[in-house]
Every structure is written in C-alpha cells, then in structure tokens.
Design an enzyme around this catalytic site. Sequence first.
Site, PDB file in Angstrom:
ATOM      1  N   LYS A 180      32.990  52.598  44.769  1.00  0.00           N
ATOM      2  CA  LYS A 180      32.651  53.067  43.233  1.00  0.00           C
ATOM      3  C   LYS A 180      32.438  51.901  42.607  1.00  0.00           C
ATOM      4  O   LYS A 180      33.687  51.319  42.086  1.00  0.00           O
ATOM      5  CB  LYS A 180      33.743  54.129  42.872  1.00  0.00           C
ATOM      6  CG  LYS A 180      33.458  55.119  41.712  1.00  0.00           C
ATOM      7  CD  LYS A 180      32.989  54.652  40.353  1.00  0.00           C
ATOM      8  CE  LYS A 180      34.182  54.163  39.534  1.00  0.00           C
ATOM      9  NZ  LYS A 180      33.742  53.507  38.286  1.00  0.00           N
ATOM     10  N   GLU A 256      43.518  43.387  42.632  1.00  0.00           N
ATOM     11  CA  GLU A 256      43.613  42.193  42.103  1.00  0.00           C
ATOM     12  C   GLU A 256      43.466  42.437  40.405  1.00  0.00           C
ATOM     13  O   GLU A 256      42.426  42.959  39.991  1.00  0.00           O
ATOM     14  CB  GLU A 256      42.458  41.240  42.503  1.00  0.00           C
ATOM     15  CG  GLU A 256      42.219  39.972  41.547  1.00  0.00           C
ATOM     16  CD  GLU A 256      41.031  39.438  41.557  1.00  0.00           C
ATOM     17  OE1 GLU A 256      40.125  39.566  42.350  1.00  0.00           O
ATOM     18  OE2 GLU A 256      40.675  38.770  40.536  1.00  0.00           O
ATOM     19  N   CYS A 290      38.582  36.973  35.782  1.00  0.00           N
ATOM     20  CA  CYS A 290      40.070  37.202  36.030  1.00  0.00           C
ATOM     21  C   CYS A 290      40.751  36.091  36.173  1.00  0.00           C
ATOM     22  O   CYS A 290      42.021  36.040  35.655  1.00  0.00           O
ATOM     23  CB  CYS A 290      40.356  38.196  37.111  1.00  0.00           C
ATOM     24  SG  CYS A 290      39.671  37.752  38.559  1.00  0.00           S
ATOM     25  N   GLU A 392      45.864  40.292  27.521  1.00  0.00           N
ATOM     26  CA  GLU A 392      44.665  39.839  28.044  1.00  0.00           C
ATOM     27  C   GLU A 392      43.517  40.143  27.365  1.00  0.00           C
ATOM     28  O   GLU A 392      43.329  41.435  26.956  1.00  0.00           O
ATOM     29  CB  GLU A 392      44.520  40.326  29.392  1.00  0.00           C
ATOM     30  CG  GLU A 392      43.188  40.025  30.291  1.00  0.00           C
ATOM     31  CD  GLU A 392      42.890  40.446  31.625  1.00  0.00           C
ATOM     32  OE1 GLU A 392      43.025  41.294  31.839  1.00  0.00           O
ATOM     33  OE2 GLU A 392      42.628  39.733  32.512  1.00  0.00           O
TER      34      GLU A 392
HETATM   35  O1  LIG Z   1      36.124  34.036  43.926  1.00  0.00           O
HETATM   36  C1  LIG Z   1      36.698  35.078  44.463  1.00  0.00           C
HETATM   37  O2  LIG Z   1      36.648  35.319  45.608  1.00  0.00           O
HETATM   38  C2  LIG Z   1      37.338  36.011  43.420  1.00  0.00           C
HETATM   39  O3  LIG Z   1      37.863  36.726  44.147  1.00  0.00           O
HETATM   40  C3  LIG Z   1      36.896  35.702  42.148  1.00  0.00           C
HETATM   41  C4  LIG Z   1      37.470  36.499  41.043  1.00  0.00           C
HETATM   42  C5  LIG Z   1      37.184  36.462  39.787  1.00  0.00           C
HETATM   43  C6  LIG Z   1      37.580  37.469  39.137  1.00  0.00           C
HETATM   44  O4  LIG Z   1      37.103  37.896  37.966  1.00  0.00           O
END
Ligand SMILES: O=C(O)C(=O)/C=C/C=C/O
Length: 488
Positions: A180, A256, A290, A392
């Site tokens: 999704k 995450e 992030c 954030e």
């Molecule tokens: O670089 C990555 O594998 C990753 O997970 C980046 C994450 C960025 C999040 O906003």
Amino acid sequence: MSDRESLHFINGEYTAGSSGLTFENRCPVDGSLIGLVHEGKREEVDAAVSAARAALKGPWGRMSVEERVRMLYRVADGITARFDEFLEAECLDTGKPKSLASHIDIPRGAANFKVFADVIRNVPTEGFFLETPDGAGAQNYGVRTPKGVIGVISPWNLPLLLMTWKVGPALACGNTVVVKPSEETPLTTTLLGEVMNDAGVPRGVFNVVHGFGPDSAGAFLTEHPGVDAITFTGETRTGTAIMKAAAEGVRDVSFELGGKNPAIVFADCDMDKAIEGTMRSVFANCGQVCLGTERVFVERPVFDEFVARLKAGAEGLKLGRPEDETVNMGPLISKEHQQKVLGYYKLAKDLGATVVIGGGVPDMPDDLKDGAWVEPTIWTGLGDDSAVMREEIFGPCCHITPFDEEEEVIARANDTVYGLASAVWTENMSRGHRVAAQIDCGICWVNSWFLRDLRTAFGGTKQSGIGREGGVHSLEFYTELRNVCVKL
Ligand SMILES: O=C(O)C(=O)/C=C/C=C/O
C-alpha cells in the site's frame, strides 16, 4: 497536466477494483492534476491477500533460491531498463529534482533487489553439534522459511527506494507482498507491476492496492488476518496505530519511524566537510528524509562561522522544476504538508527564534505558485525544550545551537523521544568513535551523512522504530528461523 491513472495491481493484473472511488494525485511542483488514483477498500485488499497467499503455494513457493535470485536480478534490470520512465514518474509524484532522483531514488530502487538476492544466495545456515551422554551426539541445524504474506506500507519521501527496501528482501526470502504505497506517490509502485510481469515473477507474488489509512486500504491491510507480518516506514503515530492492528493475530512488525536527528559539530571539524554534509542532511529532498538533521549543535568557538556558512549555503539553493538541472531543491510533498511546515515556521517566530534565513514561502514564478514551496530555513536562539527542537518537522529547516562540553552535547543530543540517526563532525577520531558510541540512535555517521552500506543494520531506537533491516538483519524479519535437532 498528465492523465496518469493509478490502478491496483492484483494477481498480475491491473484493476480499478470495485469501490468506484478515486482520489486526485496532484503534482506538488505546480498543483497540476497528475491523474486519478483508484481507492482500494476491503474487497481489493481481500483479493490481493488471497492472490499473495495462493502464490505461496504456486510456482513461487516451489522455486529454488537460485531461480528466485535470478528473477530478482531481472526485476532490478527491468527497473534500470525503464530508468527514464521511473525517473519521470517519481519526479512527477514528488517534485524532487531529477538530479537527486537519478542518483539516489531510482538506482537504489533497483539495487535493493540485487542486494538482497545476493544476501539470500550467500547467507550460511547455523549448525551446532551437541554432545550427548551416550557419546553419539546430536546435530542441530537452522532452517529459514518464508514468513508468508507481508503487508508493506511505504512512504512518500523516497517512494520507490523505500518500497523496494522492503519488497526486495521480502521476495528474496520467498514471501509474497501486498504493498500500500502512500496516497501521495502511487506512480512508481504501480509501474513496478509491469516490471514484475516482464521479469516472469509469478502472478500474486507482488500486489499493489492504493488508498489511505483509516477505513481504506491501509487499515484493511494491517487488520487482515491473512497478512503474516507488516513492515512500515512513516510517522511514529501511524506506526502506533499499525502496531495495535498487528497485535490482533500477534503479527510481527518492522518499523522505521520518525526522528529528530542531531548533528554535532566540534570546533576541530573540517569545516568545509561539515558544511557540505550538513547542507545535505538538512536540505536534501526538501528536508523530507527520515535520516535528515533538524537539530544542529555547534561547539561555541566555531558557532558564528558555522551559522554564517550554512546560511550562505542555503542562500545558494535553487528551487524549481525537477527537470531544471540547475535546481537542487524541490517542493514539499503536498499543500497539506506545506501548511504543517509553515505552522512550525510561524511557531518558531512566535517563540522568539532568530530567523537566520527563510521562514516563509519563496516568491516562485507564476506557473509554480500553486506548488508546495517553502523557503530553506535556519533558526537560532531557541531552548532545547522548544517544540521546534523536540517535534519532527520534516522540512528544509534546522535549528542551530551552541554547546561547550562533549558530555553536555551528548546529553542534549539524546534528550529526545526519537533515536534514528545522527552525524558527528570532528577530526579527532578518538572523539568521533567515543561520541558515536554514546548517541542513542540506530545509525551515527562520523564526518559523513547518508553514506549507506546496505549490509549494515538499519533502523531506529526508542520511538524511531522497531527492528533492523539491511543485509542479513532483514532475514530476522522476513523469515522464520527454525531449528532441527537430529540424534546421531
Ligand atoms: O537508504 C536507505 O536504505 C533508507 O532506508 C533511507 C531512508 C530514508 C528515509 O527517509
């Protein structure tokens, strides 16, 4: 204007589904209509989960690891072969500069399939020989099996990259998926269905259902009893809701989530490197990463120099259309997110921040005025307890504050409910290692940022996430590890 309709992709076929509901997908650069997206409800999610379940019992479930590996390589090559289409689609959905997406989003979107194909091809299984009283012993060996149907809820900031960061290992481990994608960025996930078919991935292995969260595809997916595990990247509060849904049926989650990442700049840093790295960690992807920095702590002797140089860097940012090669910053993802970020810009002023640069909406050309534009912004002067330093924002902004002692700045950097990423700038490597070891987060970069070795553990502590993905760590979530003990 584009007329790109986004259909669901279920059991190897594109379908509008039966809800009869659609919503607009608008380009954040100028507010133009990209096309309509079909909204999936319970029926579409049911169909997708059923297809994914059936595929586990079909050719996919019987495929050897080597066959799966070759197929995932074909998927990666399929994305690369259609690079320009994926680039066009990603930049249409997000407004990000093509110069960024062509170096990060699309190449990594493809590479994620190869990286995890290589992991599953080479990963050893564990074995233990057990001494037994009769002297004959027993041999233990580990067996990894697919977890089953994985629900994937992927974000709008790096849509392709962060979706294949999950789909890659999920498929490498023999699972099937229902994705999704964010309602803001449907295009590249939808397009991947064609690549999956062309690569010969059996129908039902990869499914896409579009929609929102509550009372829409997202909620129906996370609540579906046929989903064995859920992986999600996005805001912490959404993660909390997903975790509640996953509790029913005791399903595993891999999250995450949000962050309020610190950068710590010591007086003995290489200032050129620190400025270059912090410019990227604050402003890349319009601050919508992030792992990005929103709190910058600078040792007092170099505070004024650092602020002045970061301001100069921000003054050099050019905002505009993705295809303009001179552009290095696009808009935020949506007018809604623009209002959220502008709310913090106003709050910072109301709290008495010094606005070093920015703080508002840039004066864009007429054809871009309906885009989700905000100025790159730097503040100083607020206390660590201010909302701007604790919540954030997820925009192209940061607050810079001075510090005096190493112990003090570590405590201040850790004073947050989050723990995703951090950056430390110092030429004293003993200090670099020492400080990195004390910052409570999932990844700490020393004299670098967003340098990504995909074999490493990746994820957040505290309210920044649950679990680690990356390299062999992804196996912990995407497989069930069983032990067989054979008496000799
Ligand atoms: O670089 C990555 O594998 C990753 O997970 C980046 C994450 C960025 C999040 O906003």
